[in-house]
Enzyme design. Structure first.
Site, mmCIF file in Angstrom:
data_model
loop_
_atom_site.group_PDB
_atom_site.id
_atom_site.type_symbol
_atom_site.label_atom_id
_atom_site.label_comp_id
_atom_site.label_asym_id
_atom_site.label_seq_id
_atom_site.Cartn_x
_atom_site.Cartn_y
_atom_site.Cartn_z
ATOM 1 N NE ARG A 175 10.141 1.465 28.076
ATOM 2 C CZ ARG A 175 10.044 0.582 27.093
ATOM 3 N NH1 ARG A 175 9.814 0.995 25.867
ATOM 4 N NH2 ARG A 175 10.184 -0.703 27.307
ATOM 5 C CG ASP A 235 8.063 -9.731 34.650
ATOM 6 O OD1 ASP A 235 6.997 -9.753 33.992
ATOM 7 O OD2 ASP A 235 9.134 -10.201 34.229
ATOM 8 C CB VAL A 236 2.479 -7.781 34.166
ATOM 9 C CG1 VAL A 236 2.409 -6.335 34.584
ATOM 10 C CG2 VAL A 236 2.933 -7.936 32.713
ATOM 11 C CG ASN A 270 0.007 0.643 28.785
ATOM 12 O OD1 ASN A 270 -0.343 0.916 27.635
ATOM 13 N ND2 ASN A 270 1.260 0.837 29.211
ATOM 14 C CB SER A 278 -3.507 -3.916 19.535
ATOM 15 O OG SER A 278 -3.045 -3.579 18.234
ATOM 16 C CE1 TYR A 281 0.959 -5.969 20.728
ATOM 17 C CE2 TYR A 281 -0.060 -5.492 18.616
ATOM 18 C CZ TYR A 281 0.301 -5.096 19.884
ATOM 19 O OH TYR A 281 0.002 -3.821 20.301
ATOM 20 C CB ALA A 315 -2.811 -15.042 19.033
ATOM 21 C CB ALA A 316 -1.537 -11.656 22.935
ATOM 22 C CE LYS A 317 -1.799 -5.796 22.813
ATOM 23 N NZ LYS A 317 -1.862 -5.062 24.084
HETATM 24 P P1 NDP Z 1 6.261 0.743 24.839
HETATM 25 O O1 NDP Z 1 7.125 -0.317 24.253
HETATM 26 O O2 NDP Z 1 6.560 2.173 24.571
HETATM 27 O O3 NDP Z 1 6.164 0.532 26.434
HETATM 28 C C1 NDP Z 1 5.888 -0.742 26.951
HETATM 29 C C2 NDP Z 1 5.691 -0.634 28.457
HETATM 30 O O4 NDP Z 1 5.360 -1.944 28.952
HETATM 31 C C3 NDP Z 1 6.940 -0.195 29.201
HETATM 32 O O5 NDP Z 1 6.527 0.660 30.255
HETATM 33 C C4 NDP Z 1 7.499 -1.500 29.756
HETATM 34 O O6 NDP Z 1 8.236 -1.348 30.981
HETATM 35 C C5 NDP Z 1 6.212 -2.246 30.041
HETATM 36 N N1 NDP Z 1 6.408 -3.685 30.140
HETATM 37 C C6 NDP Z 1 6.793 -4.562 29.158
HETATM 38 N N2 NDP Z 1 6.860 -5.809 29.651
HETATM 39 C C7 NDP Z 1 6.492 -5.726 30.968
HETATM 40 C C8 NDP Z 1 6.369 -6.674 32.022
HETATM 41 N N3 NDP Z 1 6.626 -7.986 31.829
HETATM 42 N N4 NDP Z 1 5.984 -6.234 33.247
HETATM 43 C C9 NDP Z 1 5.723 -4.916 33.460
HETATM 44 N N5 NDP Z 1 5.825 -3.979 32.508
HETATM 45 C C10 NDP Z 1 6.205 -4.384 31.275
HETATM 46 O O7 NDP Z 1 4.760 0.362 24.365
HETATM 47 P P2 NDP Z 1 3.530 1.295 23.955
HETATM 48 O O8 NDP Z 1 3.409 2.423 24.903
HETATM 49 O O9 NDP Z 1 3.603 1.557 22.505
HETATM 50 O O10 NDP Z 1 2.321 0.267 24.156
HETATM 51 C C11 NDP Z 1 1.566 0.221 25.350
HETATM 52 C C12 NDP Z 1 0.365 -0.696 25.132
HETATM 53 O O11 NDP Z 1 -0.410 -0.204 24.041
HETATM 54 C C13 NDP Z 1 0.757 -2.133 24.773
HETATM 55 O O12 NDP Z 1 -0.139 -3.037 25.382
HETATM 56 C C14 NDP Z 1 0.586 -2.169 23.265
HETATM 57 O O13 NDP Z 1 0.328 -3.447 22.794
HETATM 58 C C15 NDP Z 1 -0.608 -1.237 23.091
HETATM 59 N N6 NDP Z 1 -0.693 -0.660 21.741
HETATM 60 C C16 NDP Z 1 0.279 0.178 21.250
HETATM 61 C C17 NDP Z 1 0.155 0.714 19.984
HETATM 62 C C18 NDP Z 1 1.161 1.646 19.386
HETATM 63 O O14 NDP Z 1 0.982 2.030 18.203
HETATM 64 N N7 NDP Z 1 2.173 2.072 20.097
HETATM 65 C C19 NDP Z 1 -1.017 0.390 19.137
HETATM 66 C C20 NDP Z 1 -1.961 -0.482 19.744
HETATM 67 C C21 NDP Z 1 -1.805 -0.981 21.004
HETATM 68 P P3 NDP Z 1 9.849 -1.002 30.979
HETATM 69 O O15 NDP Z 1 9.924 0.469 30.601
HETATM 70 O O16 NDP Z 1 10.302 -1.252 32.368
HETATM 71 O O17 NDP Z 1 10.449 -1.905 29.953
#
Ligand code: NDP
Length: 256
Positions: free
Chosen positions: A17, A65-66, A92, A144, A157, A159-161
């Site tokens: 998603r 799970d990553v 991602n 991010s 968040y 710190a990780a980024k």
């Molecule tokens: P969403 O919350 O919409 O989606 C997160 C995705 O990560 C999902 O597909 C979820 O899988 C997956 N996920 C979470 N934990 C795990 C795990 N342990 N193993 C495998 N998959 C995992 O997030 P966004 O699309 O908004 O964000 C995507 C990336 O972009 C992230 O790294 C975020 O930090 C970064 N970002 C986002 C911003 C924003 O404004 N949205 C801004 C800046 C950076 P599942 O569907 O199965 O739960």
């Protein structure tokens, strides 16, 4: 006419998603066979796959799970065994657990570091091993703006980024000789489920402080990543590219 990524194999972690879905669709549109990784949300992951196939692309799902090194290693080995190559990894998958520092508990800290930083270590390790053997590959780490500027309420968040910035630069230097490129993309605000907890006032204020006056669109990030993944970007490695409507230019004002 050949598409830029024809025949290549890509993995998008968290492709079920949000931004990951848009990136998976774009890589497939450019010709790559895309592994859509997800953790729990199989329904949404299937939806991504259906959209990808409906647009004429090739892809498949892979649940892992990553944060679990065994699952991650299994995923990359299975994909490599089946497709005999691995060209692109988009790191991602990410989560937030926001709280002000004095109210943040150790689990919130650990979980975010585990997915947003350790997960990238596990995936990159498994992928770069294969890519180094092939003498070819690109890893794009989705960081991010919160890793580049002060973000109160997001210490974990942030710190990780921030960690991802150092990770990407140093790894880029280590693996350049193997013809493996490492990129770090730092998005500003994008409308996904992750942003659903933010208030309307916060959203309006972030738009006010962004020179282009709006949040990014997932398709805009996907187009950047599609370019960086391809050979046209073969001289890019170790850089951080922000995609934030000009927010980086006013970052000192961004400590909201
Ligand atoms: P969403 O919350 O919409 O989606 C997160 C995705 O990560 C999902 O597909 C979820 O899988 C997956 N996920 C979470 N934990 C795990 C795990 N342990 N193993 C495998 N998959 C995992 O997030 P966004 O699309 O908004 O964000 C995507 C990336 O972009 C992230 O790294 C975020 O930090 C970064 N970002 C986002 C911003 C924003 O404004 N949205 C801004 C800046 C950076 P599942 O569907 O199965 O739960």
């Amino acid at each position: 006419m050949m598409a830029a990524l024809d025949g290549q194999v890509a993995v998008v972690t968290g492709g079920s998603r949000g931004l990951g879905r848009a990136m998976a669709l774009e890589l497939a549109r450019r010709g790559a066979r895309v592994a859509i990784n997800f953790r729990r949300n199989e329904k949404e992951a299937r939806h991504t796959l259906e959209q990808l196939r409906a647009a004429g692309g090739q892809g498949f799902l892979y649940q892992a799970d990553v944060t679990d090194p065994k699952q991650v290693e299994g995923m990359f080995q299975d994909i490599f065994k089946q497709h005999r190559r691995l060209d692109i990894l988009i790191n991602n998958a990410g989560i937030t657990r926001d709280a002000y520092f004095l109210m943040m508990n150790a689990d919130d800290w650990r979980e975010v570091l585990d997915v947003d930083l350790n997960g990238i270590f596990h995936c990159s390790k498994a992928a770069v091993r294969i890519m180094a053997g092939q003498r070819r590959g690109v890893v794009i780490n989705i960081g991010s703006g919160a890793g580049l500027v002060a973000m109160p309420g997001q210490i974990n968040y942030s710190a990780a980024k921030s960690g991802l910035l150092g990770f990407s630069r140093s790894l880029a230097r280590e693996v350049a000789a193997k013809n493996v490129r490492i990129m770090h993309v730092a998005p500003g605000f994008f409308k996904t489920e992750m942003a659903e907890t933010l208030s309307k006032d916060f959203i309006a204020e972030t738009c006010r402080l962004t020179p282009l006056g709006r949040w990014g669109l997932a398709e805009e990030l996907a187009a950047l990543v599609g370019f960086l993944a391809g050979d046209e970007a073969r001289c890019f490695s170790g850089q951080t590219i922000t995609i934030d409507g000009g927010r980086g230019a006013v970052e000192s004002e961004f400590g909201l």
